[in-house]
Scaffold this motif. Structure first.
Motif, mmCIF file in Angstrom:
data_model
loop_
_atom_site.group_PDB
_atom_site.id
_atom_site.type_symbol
_atom_site.label_atom_id
_atom_site.label_comp_id
_atom_site.label_asym_id
_atom_site.label_seq_id
_atom_site.Cartn_x
_atom_site.Cartn_y
_atom_site.Cartn_z
ATOM 1 N N PHE A 142 0.749 -1.266 -0.192
ATOM 2 C CA PHE A 142 -0.052 0.125 0.163
ATOM 3 C C PHE A 142 0.659 1.125 0.028
ATOM 4 O O PHE A 142 1.873 1.590 0.585
ATOM 5 N N GLY A 143 0.477 2.189 -0.938
ATOM 6 C CA GLY A 143 1.330 3.479 -1.023
ATOM 7 C C GLY A 143 0.402 4.388 -1.792
ATOM 8 O O GLY A 143 -0.870 4.030 -1.910
ATOM 9 N N GLY A 144 1.118 5.350 -2.481
ATOM 10 C CA GLY A 144 0.435 6.366 -3.399
ATOM 11 C C GLY A 144 0.218 7.652 -2.662
ATOM 12 O O GLY A 144 0.806 7.868 -1.804
ATOM 13 N N PRO A 145 -0.452 8.550 -3.498
ATOM 14 C CA PRO A 145 -0.638 10.129 -3.017
ATOM 15 C C PRO A 145 -1.740 10.316 -2.012
ATOM 16 O O PRO A 145 -2.550 9.285 -1.822
ATOM 17 N N LEU A 146 -1.549 11.211 -1.194
ATOM 18 C CA LEU A 146 -2.537 11.793 -0.227
ATOM 19 C C LEU A 146 -3.575 12.521 -1.135
ATOM 20 O O LEU A 146 -3.695 13.248 -2.107
ATOM 21 N N VAL A 147 -5.110 11.969 -0.698
ATOM 22 C CA VAL A 147 -6.154 12.535 -1.305
ATOM 23 C C VAL A 147 -6.862 13.449 -0.301
ATOM 24 O O VAL A 147 -6.537 13.166 0.961
ATOM 25 N N VAL A 148 -7.257 14.704 -0.313
ATOM 26 C CA VAL A 148 -7.609 15.725 0.557
ATOM 27 C C VAL A 148 -9.098 16.091 0.231
ATOM 28 O O VAL A 148 -9.485 15.807 -0.919
ATOM 29 N N SER A 149 -9.818 16.670 1.342
ATOM 30 C CA SER A 149 -10.950 17.185 0.953
ATOM 31 C C SER A 149 -11.070 18.838 1.122
ATOM 32 O O SER A 149 -10.119 19.129 1.803
ATOM 33 N N MET A 150 -11.765 19.635 0.390
ATOM 34 C CA MET A 150 -11.354 21.044 0.446
ATOM 35 C C MET A 150 -12.831 21.699 0.886
ATOM 36 O O MET A 150 -13.782 21.246 0.436
ATOM 37 N N ARG A 151 -12.661 22.627 1.830
ATOM 38 C CA ARG A 151 -13.997 23.449 2.225
ATOM 39 C C ARG A 151 -13.074 24.979 1.738
ATOM 40 O O ARG A 151 -12.253 25.415 2.069
ATOM 41 N N ALA A 152 -14.324 25.406 1.375
ATOM 42 C CA ALA A 152 -14.148 27.006 1.181
ATOM 43 C C ALA A 152 -14.600 27.753 2.493
ATOM 44 O O ALA A 152 -15.672 27.894 2.570
ATOM 45 N N LEU A 153 -13.628 28.632 2.974
ATOM 46 C CA LEU A 153 -13.733 29.043 4.268
ATOM 47 C C LEU A 153 -13.249 30.612 4.079
ATOM 48 O O LEU A 153 -12.302 31.056 3.411
ATOM 49 N N THR A 154 -14.121 31.516 4.876
ATOM 50 C CA THR A 154 -13.484 32.855 5.052
ATOM 51 C C THR A 154 -12.132 32.661 5.709
ATOM 52 O O THR A 154 -11.664 31.631 6.471
ATOM 53 N N PRO A 155 -11.116 33.613 5.806
ATOM 54 C CA PRO A 155 -9.871 33.552 6.544
ATOM 55 C C PRO A 155 -10.287 33.417 8.038
ATOM 56 O O PRO A 155 -9.567 32.477 8.924
ATOM 57 N N ALA A 156 -11.243 34.031 8.536
ATOM 58 C CA ALA A 156 -11.313 33.753 9.992
ATOM 59 C C ALA A 156 -11.826 32.483 10.216
ATOM 60 O O ALA A 156 -11.588 31.992 11.087
ATOM 61 N N ASP A 157 -12.901 32.181 9.433
ATOM 62 C CA ASP A 157 -13.380 30.495 9.675
ATOM 63 C C ASP A 157 -12.209 29.635 9.493
ATOM 64 O O ASP A 157 -12.438 28.420 10.107
ATOM 65 N N ALA A 158 -11.362 29.780 8.558
ATOM 66 C CA ALA A 158 -10.012 28.882 8.141
ATOM 67 C C ALA A 158 -9.163 29.037 9.576
ATOM 68 O O ALA A 158 -9.034 27.734 10.094
ATOM 69 N N ILE A 159 -9.178 29.834 10.325
ATOM 70 C CA ILE A 159 -8.292 29.976 11.647
ATOM 71 C C ILE A 159 -9.381 29.171 12.504
ATOM 72 O O ILE A 159 -8.703 28.338 13.423
ATOM 73 N N ARG A 160 -10.630 29.259 12.765
ATOM 74 C CA ARG A 160 -11.225 28.674 13.769
ATOM 75 C C ARG A 160 -11.338 27.253 13.350
ATOM 76 O O ARG A 160 -11.364 26.522 14.268
ATOM 77 N N ALA A 161 -11.505 27.055 12.073
ATOM 78 C CA ALA A 161 -11.714 25.514 11.711
ATOM 79 C C ALA A 161 -10.244 24.932 12.030
ATOM 80 O O ALA A 161 -10.522 23.760 12.523
ATOM 81 N N THR A 162 -9.150 25.440 11.719
ATOM 82 C CA THR A 162 -7.819 24.778 11.957
ATOM 83 C C THR A 162 -7.810 24.537 13.548
ATOM 84 O O THR A 162 -7.261 23.319 13.835
ATOM 85 N N LEU A 163 -8.005 25.609 14.580
ATOM 86 C CA LEU A 163 -8.072 25.155 15.735
ATOM 87 C C LEU A 163 -9.040 24.169 16.347
ATOM 88 O O LEU A 163 -8.766 23.175 17.258
#
Length: 267
Positions: free
Chosen positions: A161-182
Motif C-alpha cells: 500500500f502507498g500512493g498519493p494523499l487525497v484531500v477534502s476541500m472546504r471554502a472558508l473565509t480567513p476567520a473561519d479557516a483559523i477557527r476551523a484549524t483550531l
C-alpha cells in the motif's frame, strides 16, 4: 426511492440504515444523523488486512482507524449492534486488479468468507463539530458536499500500500479557516488539522474544478480560501496502488453510519 425527511437529518443511524436496506434512502450522508460518527469503508482480503492496517497506522491523519471486522464477518459490534456492511451503505465501489469494476447498491452477493472490513474516521463527523463551533460551511448551506482532490503529497508506504494523499476541500473565509484549524486540530480521529491552506498548486492541484469523483463544491468566492484536510479516500488510491485482486469501498459520499455519538469518539 424516497428520502423521508429530505436528507435523514432527524433520523437515527439505525433508522437510516434500515431505509438503505429497503432501497428507500440513496442520498449522500453528510447531513444524515449529524450527531453520530460516520466512517469511510474499506474491505480487503484477509491476506492483505494486516498490511492495510499498517498503512493506516503509518498515515493516521488520512486514515484514523475506528474499527476492524473479523474475517468473513460483515459486522463491527463496537460501532453498531445491527450494522451489516454488506447492505447498509448507500453505494459501494468494487475494484478488481486495481481497476474500478462496478458501483453497486449492496455487496451481499459478492461477499466472501475471507473479507475483512475497516471503518475509518470521516470529515463528515468533524463538520458537525465545526458548525457547532461557529464555522460556516457553505457547501452544506448549498446542499452540497466537500470536494476531494488527488495531491502530489506522498503517503508513507506499508507493504503493497502507498500512493498519493487525497484531500477534502472546504471554502472558508480567513476567520473561519483559523477557527476551523483550531477546532479540527483537537480531533485526530476525524483527520485533525488541515494539511494545507490556500494556493492549491503547491500540493499539485492545478484546477479546483477537477475534483476526485467529480462531485462537491469546487468554487471559491472572493473572500474565501481553499482549506484542505487529509481524506479517507486516500485508501482507495492505495488499493489501486497495491493492485489488489479484489477489494470494496464505499462510493463517493455514501458513508458508514455508526451508532457512536461524535462526543464518544472526539478527543
Amino acid at each position: 426511492m424516497t428520502r423521508p425527511d429530505g436528507n435523514g437529518t432527524h433520523l437515527t443511524p439505525s433508522g437510516i440504515r434500515r431505509l438503505i436496506r429497503e432501497d428507500r434512502f440513496g442520498g449522500f450522508t453528510n447531513l444524515a444523523a449529524s450527531d453520530y460518527v460516520q466512517g469511510n469503508l474499506m474491505i480487503v482480503p484477509a491476506d492483505a488486512a494486516d498490511e492495510f492496517e499498517g498503512f493506516c497506522a503509518s498515515n493516521p491523519q488520512a486514515l484514523p482507524l475506528l474499527g476492524r471486522s473479523e474475517p468473513g464477518d460483515a459486522r463491527i459490534p463496537a460501532l453498531a449492534d445491527d450494522l451489516d456492511l454488506r447492505t447498509d451503505v448507500g453505494a459501494y465501489t468494487v475494484f478488481r486488479n486495481g481497476d474500478v469494476a462496478a458501483v453497486v447498491p449492496d455487496i451481499a452477493d459478492i461477499w466472501r468468507d475471507d473479507l475483512v472490513a475497516f471503518v475509518i474516521g470521516c470529515s463528515f463527523s468533524f463538520e458537525t463539530l465545526l458548525r457547532r463551533g461557529g464555522v460556516r460551511l457553505r457547501h452544506l448551506d448549498e446542499g452540497n458536499v466537500s470536494a476531494m482532490y488527488v495531491t502530489t503529497l506522498p503517503t508513507v508506504p506499508s507493504g503493497r500500500f502507498g500512493g498519493p494523499l487525497v484531500v477534502s476541500m472546504r471554502a472558508l473565509t480567513p476567520a473561519d479557516a483559523i477557527r476551523a484549524t483550531l477546532l479540527s486540530a483537537a480531533q485526530p480521529r476525524f483527520h485533525g488539522a488541515p494539511v494545507h491552506i490556500g494556493i492549491p498548486e503547491l500540493i499539485g492541484i492545478d484546477d479546483l474544478q477537477n475534483s476526485y469523483g467529480g462531485h462537491g463544491l469546487k468554487t471559491l468566492r472572493a473572500d474565501e480560501l481553499p482549506v484542505f484536510w487529509a481524506c479517507g479516500a486516500t485508501a482507495q488510491l492505495a488499493a489501486l496502488h497495491a493492485r489488489l485482486p479484489f477489494c470494496i469501498t464505499h462510493h463517493k459520499a455514501h458513508m458508514v453510519l455508526t451508532d457512536r455519538l461524535i462526543e464518544e469518539i472526539a478527543a
